[in-house]
Design a protein around this motif. Structure first.
Motif, PDB file in Angstrom:
ATOM      1  N   MET A  74       0.840  -1.206   0.000  1.00 44.39           N
ATOM      2  CA  MET A  74       0.000   0.000   0.000  1.00 44.39           C
ATOM      3  C   MET A  74       0.873   1.254   0.000  1.00 44.39           C
ATOM      4  O   MET A  74       0.591   2.238  -0.693  1.00 44.39           O
ATOM      5  CB  MET A  74      -0.902   0.019   1.224  1.00 44.39           C
ATOM      6  N   ALA A  75       1.962   1.199   0.787  1.00 42.52           N
ATOM      7  CA  ALA A  75       2.867   2.357   0.839  1.00 42.52           C
ATOM      8  C   ALA A  75       3.469   2.620  -0.535  1.00 42.52           C
ATOM      9  O   ALA A  75       3.549   3.756  -0.991  1.00 42.52           O
ATOM     10  CB  ALA A  75       3.970   2.107   1.863  1.00 42.52           C
ATOM     11  N   LEU A  76       3.856   1.521  -1.198  1.00 45.98           N
ATOM     12  CA  LEU A  76       4.427   1.681  -2.543  1.00 45.98           C
ATOM     13  C   LEU A  76       3.390   2.255  -3.497  1.00 45.98           C
ATOM     14  O   LEU A  76       3.693   3.081  -4.347  1.00 45.98           O
ATOM     15  CB  LEU A  76       4.906   0.330  -3.080  1.00 45.98           C
ATOM     16  N   TRP A  77       2.161   1.781  -3.328  1.00 46.22           N
ATOM     17  CA  TRP A  77       1.094   2.235  -4.230  1.00 46.22           C
ATOM     18  C   TRP A  77       0.822   3.717  -4.031  1.00 46.22           C
ATOM     19  O   TRP A  77       0.613   4.456  -4.988  1.00 46.22           O
ATOM     20  CB  TRP A  77      -0.172   1.413  -3.966  1.00 46.22           C
ATOM     21  N   LYS A  90      -7.301   6.176   8.657  1.00 49.72           N
ATOM     22  CA  LYS A  90      -8.092   5.317   9.552  1.00 49.72           C
ATOM     23  C   LYS A  90      -7.929   3.863   9.156  1.00 49.72           C
ATOM     24  O   LYS A  90      -7.694   2.990   9.989  1.00 49.72           O
ATOM     25  CB  LYS A  90      -9.574   5.709   9.471  1.00 49.72           C
ATOM     26  N   MET A  91      -8.047   3.639   7.832  1.00 53.03           N
ATOM     27  CA  MET A  91      -7.955   2.274   7.331  1.00 53.03           C
ATOM     28  C   MET A  91      -6.567   1.704   7.599  1.00 53.03           C
ATOM     29  O   MET A  91      -6.420   0.590   8.117  1.00 53.03           O
ATOM     30  CB  MET A  91      -8.276   2.292   5.837  1.00 53.03           C
ATOM     31  N   LEU A  92      -5.540   2.491   7.251  1.00 56.59           N
ATOM     32  CA  LEU A  92      -4.158   2.018   7.442  1.00 56.59           C
ATOM     33  C   LEU A  92      -3.859   1.754   8.914  1.00 56.59           C
ATOM     34  O   LEU A  92      -3.273   0.726   9.275  1.00 56.59           O
ATOM     35  CB  LEU A  92      -3.170   3.056   6.902  1.00 56.59           C
ATOM     36  N   GLY A  93      -4.297   2.689   9.760  1.00 60.20           N
ATOM     37  CA  GLY A  93      -4.039   2.551  11.183  1.00 60.20           C
ATOM     38  C   GLY A  93      -4.725   1.320  11.745  1.00 60.20           C
ATOM     39  O   GLY A  93      -4.131   0.560  12.506  1.00 60.20           O
ATOM     40  N   ALA A  94      -5.981   1.123  11.337  1.00 58.50           N
ATOM     41  CA  ALA A  94      -6.724  -0.032  11.836  1.00 58.50           C
ATOM     42  C   ALA A  94      -6.059  -1.316  11.380  1.00 58.50           C
ATOM     43  O   ALA A  94      -5.853  -2.253  12.171  1.00 58.50           O
ATOM     44  CB  ALA A  94      -8.167   0.019  11.330  1.00 58.50           C
ATOM     45  N   PHE A 118       2.786   7.617   6.343  1.00 55.71           N
ATOM     46  CA  PHE A 118       1.937   6.895   7.300  1.00 55.71           C
ATOM     47  C   PHE A 118       1.935   5.397   7.038  1.00 55.71           C
ATOM     48  O   PHE A 118       2.194   4.592   7.947  1.00 55.71           O
ATOM     49  CB  PHE A 118       0.513   7.452   7.216  1.00 55.71           C
ATOM     50  N   ALA A 119       1.703   5.029   5.772  1.00 51.03           N
ATOM     51  CA  ALA A 119       1.632   3.601   5.441  1.00 51.03           C
ATOM     52  C   ALA A 119       2.994   2.951   5.619  1.00 51.03           C
ATOM     53  O   ALA A 119       3.107   1.852   6.166  1.00 51.03           O
ATOM     54  CB  ALA A 119       1.138   3.421   4.013  1.00 51.03           C
ATOM     55  N   ARG A 120       4.043   3.631   5.185  1.00 50.52           N
ATOM     56  CA  ARG A 120       5.403   3.097   5.308  1.00 50.52           C
ATOM     57  C   ARG A 120       5.748   2.867   6.783  1.00 50.52           C
ATOM     58  O   ARG A 120       6.342   1.857   7.156  1.00 50.52           O
ATOM     59  CB  ARG A 120       6.379   4.099   4.680  1.00 50.52           C
ATOM     60  N   TYR A 121       5.336   3.828   7.629  1.00 51.09           N
ATOM     61  CA  TYR A 121       5.613   3.724   9.052  1.00 51.09           C
ATOM     62  C   TYR A 121       5.015   2.451   9.634  1.00 51.09           C
ATOM     63  O   TYR A 121       5.693   1.671  10.303  1.00 51.09           O
ATOM     64  CB  TYR A 121       5.046   4.954   9.753  1.00 51.09           C
ATOM     65  N   PHE A 122       3.731   2.231   9.329  1.00 53.78           N
ATOM     66  CA  PHE A 122       3.078   1.056   9.914  1.00 53.78           C
ATOM     67  C   PHE A 122       3.627  -0.229   9.318  1.00 53.78           C
ATOM     68  O   PHE A 122       3.711  -1.251  10.001  1.00 53.78           O
ATOM     69  CB  PHE A 122       1.559   1.145   9.754  1.00 53.78           C
ATOM     70  N   ALA A 123       4.018  -0.175   8.039  1.00 56.57           N
ATOM     71  CA  ALA A 123       4.625  -1.367   7.447  1.00 56.57           C
ATOM     72  C   ALA A 123       5.903  -1.725   8.190  1.00 56.57           C
ATOM     73  O   ALA A 123       6.125  -2.888   8.554  1.00 56.57           O
ATOM     74  CB  ALA A 123       4.915  -1.118   5.966  1.00 56.57           C
ATOM     75  N   CYS A 124       6.756  -0.713   8.434  1.00 54.51           N
ATOM     76  CA  CYS A 124       8.023  -0.980   9.124  1.00 54.51           C
ATOM     77  C   CYS A 124       7.773  -1.476  10.542  1.00 54.51           C
ATOM     78  O   CYS A 124       8.431  -2.406  11.022  1.00 54.51           O
ATOM     79  CB  CYS A 124       8.878   0.286   9.180  1.00 54.51           C
TER      80      CYS A 124
END
Lengths: 653, 100, 171
Positions: A39-42, A53-57, A138-144
């Protein structure tokens, strides 16, 4: 002084039970990291990112599921002593007689660690949703963060040391990625590199240690190692123990590889809470505890561990006295507490060490998250001198941090008191009085600088300019839970010497064997009294000095303060001995090999081609008849060659 | 009775005549005709070899050479016409835009 | 006259015509004369093919080469209808050609020496009935050399397309 293998014999018979749920604990966060990573790449090249919200959840869901699974499996362990969960995902490496599998193992020790890591990890994910709000990555953070959790769980749950090493490296990579999360800032990216390089130095020793272990036993799995090392002479064990220790020093930021941890504060604050306080940095302690069957046989190395731990604890605590950056204070405090844990495992008090890992995770995570909440509320202000009077504005943060400060200072009945005292008591009991003294001194310093932090941030009145925003719900919740943990987790290990039930001791004795500390109750009470007195003294000094502070005090001067500001010169030394010579060598290589030899060769080749082309193009007249003549010339040459080679007699007269 | 040596000599003579024409003439048509002459010189040696070694493969090669000569004739004549239309000359020395 | 003598005489006649025609081809000033000289050479070569028992090629040489291809050639030369003034200025053509031939002579003698050394006075052996007639050549062409034959046909097609493309181009 040190327990022997015979003493460590299991008191409760082990019953292994296979469950694929165990592998899910590890695989879920990794799966989450894959999904979030794609998702982060996308969303990277797009203006409008995906919904936070979606990513965090999604990012919080996988750790939460892991935590539930871990709690479920751990609860079953509780109900059935001696139960050990295993899972095997098939063969990983198979070379002739040697076979290694993707195996997981959850014994009482790793079960405890898993529960702690997944629960605290989930809370920190939750906290991050608010903290990282509005960030581009945001997405990269949660992925890591998810990937980190997966790697950490692999480290804890792997049933062989190679899997542990993979997790070990994995957390190192995630640490690098998250310290340098805001990589456009060269200083932050550099901090990430520093952490990675310092860890690599340690990993080098660790890897060598693993290879020596294999050489010695032909096994990688812990059970095989334990059985295989029973006959090994101590001298060889000591080499292995020392090499593995180097890895632990790097990962757990002990002297001389501690320099990366304070710089690691460049990352987002929840990352500091999770990786650089509660979980990853305790991996070294965990590793030593996991391989206790080696370290309990090598008294010299164990003593070295105690020495390094004591020096680190004292040094880091003294540096923390003069730090003004709220995160730096906490970072040095972490290094100092890790020193305590090393003292404990070095003294053979593995239970005390793990107990301190456990309690420390709660109050240090709470402290870091509290610091994160303050930084968030003050719009990225980290200077303690520009805080003050935050008690009213951030009540929940204040409450949680007060509890945690009391806990880390070692005031009963908060968690830190029990675990720290357990360590000090073990040191005394082993006859290591000098180190007991150093530990006590560190405890006093700790109480002072933590309450210096507390009073500078919350006491008196506000000295900064930035507007203070309120704390969001998603921050309050983890703070409260962790604060509760900082109060309650200590009761799991009430001092046995006073005749109180020590559940931690009892539980971990399944792994480390029974380790009854027979001691004098009166002496123990007296030592406790002394340490509480020292801690209270530290708090009182801080109270007197900082509680009614109106304006920022002048920075301390003098040779001692200078030395503390220079962090005992470690960074300067490394810079002079390692970084600058290496850089000069690099420059030399660049100038001579790259510029002169490689570039020179290419430039010369280019020049030669130019000259050749200048001459050869004279032949390109554009006239067909000229080309006909060239053809004829070539034909003549070919004919001559052919006739001389194939008809040797042709030119004979 | 003429042997293969004689046929090959005639073949070489024709080939060298064609070669001389190719490098000494300026007229594009003449160059083209010289090439045809060289092709025929070679064809003669193919047929002579074929007869000498009692194998028909040389005939097939000669046949292919004729086919290629036909293709070449078509293309080069079209090019000569086009060049003449553009430049009003068929002097090969006037076409040197490929000069390096 | 014996048949051997006959063959020799025919060879001398055809060879002389071919070489003289060749020389004539490269020394004519006007391409039309040169083309007609080449036709003579081609027909003489056809005679040599016949002497070498290449019946099929004899026919092809006369019909296709001397007939079709040279007819196309002459047609194009007449189409352009070059005046004397439009010809490239070439002085003393014979002299230039002779000088060039003299320069090429060493190479020719090299080749000639090789030929003599290799074959000496080796004579042709009699061949079977029907050697070089259309049937065996056709069998070879459509069996052993089938793929090259097809490729040649594609080459001709490409040449055809190329010619059309060139002819359609307007300056």
């Amino acid at each position: 002084m040190f327990t022997t293998i015979a003493d460590l014999h299991q008191t409760t018979p082990i019953s292994s039970q296979s469950s694929l749920l165990l592998s899910l604990i590890v695989l879920l966060p990794i799966l989450g990291a894959l999904i979030l990573g794609s998702m982060a790449l996308w969303s990277q090249p797009r203006e409008q990112g995906l919904s936070e919200k979606m990513l965090g959840a999604l990012g919080t869901l996988t750790p939460a599921l892991s935590a539930l699974l871990a709690l479920y499996l751990f609860a079953q362990q509780l109900g059935q002593p001696g139960l050990q969960w295993t899972a095997n995902l098939g063969t990983w490496i198979k070379v002739s007689l040697f076979e290694l599998s993707f195996g997981f193992m959850m014994d009482p020790l790793s079960g405890l660690m898993t529960v702690m890591i997944t629960c605290i990890g989930t809370l920190i994910h939750l906290f991050s949703i608010s903290y990282m709000h509005g960030d581009r990555g945001f997405a990269r953070y949660f992925a890591c963060l998810n990937l980190f959790l997966g790697a950490m769980l692999l480290l804890i749950l792997s049933d062989n040391i190679v899997g542990l090493f993979v997790g070990w490296e994995g957390v190192g990579v995630c640490s690098f990625l998250l310290i340098g999360f805001w990589f456009s800032d060269a200083q932050k990216a550099g901090a990430g590199t520093k952490a990675f390089v310092a860890n690599r130095v340690g990993d080098f020793g660790f890897l060598l240690g693993i290879l020596f272990l294999f050489l010695e036993t032909s096994h990688f799995d812990f059970a095989g190692l334990q059985a295989g090392l029973a006959e090994t002479p101590e001298s060889r064990l000591a080499v292995i123990a020392f090499l593995l220790l180097i890895g632990a020093l790097g990962k757990s930021a002990q002297i001389p590889l501690h320099v990366w941890l304070p710089d690691a504060m460049a990352g987002p604050t929840p990352v500091s809470a999770l990786i650089h306080a509660a979980t990853m940095v305790t991996a070294g302690v965990y590793m030593i505890a996991r391989l206790h069957f080696i370290y309990s046989q090598t008294p010299s190395i164990s003593l070295l561990i105690v020495l390094i731990g004591a020096l680190t604890a004292l040094m880091a605590a003294s540096i923390a006295l003069v730090q003004n950056d709220i995160k730096k204070v906490l970072a040095y405090s972490t290094v100092s507490q890790l020193g305590y844990m090393f003292m404990a495992v070095g003294a053979g008090a593995y239970v005390a060490g793990i107990f301190h890992v456990f309690t420390h995770a709660f109050f240090k995570a709470a402290l870091f998250l509290g610091a994160g909440a303050i930084i968030h509320a003050l719009h990225h202000e980290q200077d303690l001198m520009k805080m003050g009077g935050l008690r009213k504005k951030l009540p929940i943060t204040h409450l949680s941090m007060l509890i945690s400060c009391l806990a880390i200072a070692g005031i009963p009945p908060f968690a830190g008191f029990f675990s720290k005292d357990e360590i000090l008591w073990s040191l005394w009991n082993e006859g290591l009085y000098l180190f007991w003294g150093m530990g006590l001194l560190t405890a006093g310093l700790t109480a002072f600088y933590m309450f210096r932090l507390y009073f500078l941030a919350f006491g008196s009145s506000y000295r900064g300019q930035a507007e203070i925003s309120a704390e969001p719900l998603l921050m309050k919740l983890p703070l409260l839970v962790l604060g509760a943990g900082a109060v309650l987790s200590g009761f799991l290990g009430l001092p046995a010497v006073l005749g109180l039930p020590n559940w931690m001791e009892h539980w971990l004795s399944q792994v480390f064997g029974a380790h009854h500390v027979a001691g004098n109750m009166g002496l123990a009470l007296m030592l406790m009294g002394v340490s509480v007195l020292v801690a209270s003294a530290g708090i009182l000094v801080a109270l007197k000095k900082y509680a009614r502070l109106q304006s920022a005090p002048a920075a301390a001067t003098g040779p001692l303060a200078n030395m503390l500001h220079q962090k005992y010169g470690f960074d300067l030394l490394y810079d002079a001995v390692l970084v600058r010579p290496l850089r000069r060598m690099g420059t030399l290589g660049w100038q001579i090999v790259e510029r002169l030899m490689i570039d020179g060769a290419i430039t010369f080749g280019l020049w030669a081609y130019k000259v050749a082309a200048l001459m050869l193009r004279q032949l390109q007249t554009g006239s067909i008849r000229a080309y006909g003549h060239y053809l004829l010339l070539g034909l003549t040459a070919l004919a001559y060659l052919y006739f001389t080679l194939h008809l040797p007699g042709v030119f004979r007269p | 009775m003429p042997g293969i040596t004689h046929y090959l000599t005639v073949s070489a003579l024709l080939f060298f005549l064609g070669l001389a024409g190719f490098i000494s003439r300026k007229n594009m048509f003449m160059i083209f005709l010289s090439v045809e002459l060289m092709l025929n010189g070679i064809n003669l040696s193919f047929v002579a070899f074929s007869r000498f070694f009692q194998a028909l493969d040389g005939h097939v090669f000669a046949f292919f050479v004729i086919a290629i000569a036909a293709a070449e004739a078509g293309i080069s004549l079209a090019m000569i016409i086009l060049l003449y239309k553009n430049r009003q000359t068929i002097d090969v020395d006037r076409f040197n835009i490929m000069k390096g | 006259m014996k048949p051997i003598m006959e063959t020799t005489i025919y060879f001398i006649i055809f060879a002389s015509i071919a070489v003289l025609g060749g020389f004539s081809t490269i020394t004519r000033r006007h391409p039309l004369s040169a083309a007609l000289s080449l036709v003579v050479t081609l027909i003489a070569l056809a005679g040599l093919y016949a002497l070498l028992a290449a019946d099929f090629l004899f026919v092809i040489q006369i019909l296709v080469y001397a007939g079709a291809i040279m007819a196309l050639m002459i047609f194009v030369i007449m189409l352009l209808n070059l005046k004397q003034s439009e010809m490239p200025p070439e002085e003393q053509i014979e002299k230039r050609v002779l000088v060039t031939l003299a320069l090429l002579a060493p190479l020719f003698f090299l080749v000639q020496t090789a030929i003599v050394r290799q074959f000496g006075d080796a004579a042709f052996q009699p061949v079977a009935e029907g050697f070089g007639s259309i049937k065996p050549v056709g069998m070879l062409l459509y069996q052993t050399y089938f793929l090259p034959f097809e490729i040649i046909s594609i080459l001709l097609l490409v040449a055809l397309v190329g010619v059309v493309a060139l002819a359609k181009r307007r300056a």
